[in-house]
Design an enzyme around this catalytic site. Structure first.
Site, PDB file in Angstrom:
ATOM      1  N   TYR A 180       0.839  -1.209   0.000  1.00 27.35           N
ATOM      2  CA  TYR A 180       0.000   0.000   0.000  1.00 27.35           C
ATOM      3  C   TYR A 180       0.876   1.263   0.000  1.00 27.35           C
ATOM      4  CZ  TYR A 180      -3.783   3.119   1.621  1.00 27.35           C
ATOM      5  OH  TYR A 180      -4.707   4.127   1.762  1.00 27.35           O
ATOM      6  N   LYS A 226       1.060   4.235  -2.791  1.00 24.71           N
ATOM      7  CA  LYS A 226       0.718   5.629  -2.466  1.00 24.71           C
ATOM      8  C   LYS A 226       1.908   6.568  -2.668  1.00 24.71           C
ATOM      9  CE  LYS A 226      -3.601   4.935  -1.518  1.00 24.71           C
ATOM     10  NZ  LYS A 226      -4.661   5.542  -2.341  1.00 24.71           N
TER      11      LYS A 226
END
Ligand code: NDP
Length: 246
Positions: free
Chosen positions: A154, A158
């Protein structure tokens, strides 16, 4: 076709995306709500958006698939005429320590969060260049800035969105297209509801404002980045995190 400005919000069926869609409707935008899975909530959302006297298109599609992203953009233009603002919001988590993370769990998160952002943006940019204006707002995360144990996939996605945002901002600034990212901290949605009370309390203790944010807190900043008030801002990452990361 009306004179309203048009926003496309990806992953807008629930959570932060839904709140962004509602905020733009209140600001008099026609709204294209991209969703992946059909729910009863979607028809309610359409009604709620239309209560503001604006149009709403519900557009199904998986942003991780390039052809579907192309169709999401085409359907939006067919139904609402153009795209002035794109909000790349669709995102998922598949948390776990790297030691135990499968390649599939790493790739799935990258495919939706980062490649999905590329897929939709790639199909919107030619339209914005042609109309000589546009705003793109990408939803990143503070963990893309500072990292977080258990979120290598993740955080990488990002952080990738931040690099993507800055590079694209430089590419298209001369075309009057502004590209920024919003990095939310700890926001109360389905994504965070799975955390235990003790984990939530722990996180709250690390936030100077001592509370989780709301989807509306994020929507307000996205709305600002689409407005005339932010016309001299591009390539920036705005944290919406109660002071968690400074
Ligand atoms: P939710 O899990 O509540 O909602 C995610 C939304 O994205 C859902 O509507 C989901 O659709 C949609 N989506 C997922 N995959 C796809 C896909 N392949 N194509 C189209 N839509 C898809 O999450 P949040 O509202 O909390 O998160 C929204 C964004 O904000 C994400 O990018 C997230 O990473 C980011 N963020 C959230 C934070 C938080 O604390 N909540 C903090 C920092 C960033 P479906 O219903 O079909 O699953």
């Amino acid at each position: 076709m009306g004179d309203n400005r048009v926003v496309l919000v990806t992953g807008a069926g629930r959570g932060i995306g839904k709140e962004i869609a509602l905020k733009f409707a209140k600001n008099n935008y026609d709204v294209s709500v991209n969703y992946r899975s059909k729910t009863d909530e979607l028809d309610e959302l359409k009604k709620e958006i239309e209560k503001n006297g604006v149009k709403c298109a519900l557009v199904q599609g998986d942003v991780a698939n390039f052809e579907e992203a192309e169709r999401i953009v085409n359907e939006t233009v067919e139904k609402l005429g153009k795209i002035d603002v794109l909000v790349n919001n669709a995102g998922i988590t598949k948390d776990g320590l790297l030691m135990r993370m499968s390649k599939d769990d790493f790739e799935k998160v990258l495919d939706i969060n980062l490649i999905g952002t590329f897929n939709v943006t790639r199909n919107v940019i030619p339209l914005m260049i042609k109309q000589k204006s546009g705003r793109i707002i990408n939803i990143s995360s503070v963990v893309g800035v500072v990292g977080n144990a258990g979120q290598t996939n993740y955080s990488a996605s990002k952080a990738g969105i931040i690099g993507f945002t800055k590079s694209l901002a430089k590419e298209v600034a001369s075309r009057n297209i502004l590209v920024n990212a919003v990095a939310p901290g700890f926001i109360a949605t389905d994504m965070t509801s799975v955390l235990s009370d003790s984990v939530k309390e722990n996180i709250n203790n690390q936030i100077p404002l001592r509370k989780m944010g709301t989807a509306e807190d994020v929507a307000k900043v996205v709305s600002f980045l689409a407005s005339e008030d932010s016309s001299y801002i591009t390539g920036q990452v705005i944290n919406v995190d109660g002071g968690m990361v400074m």
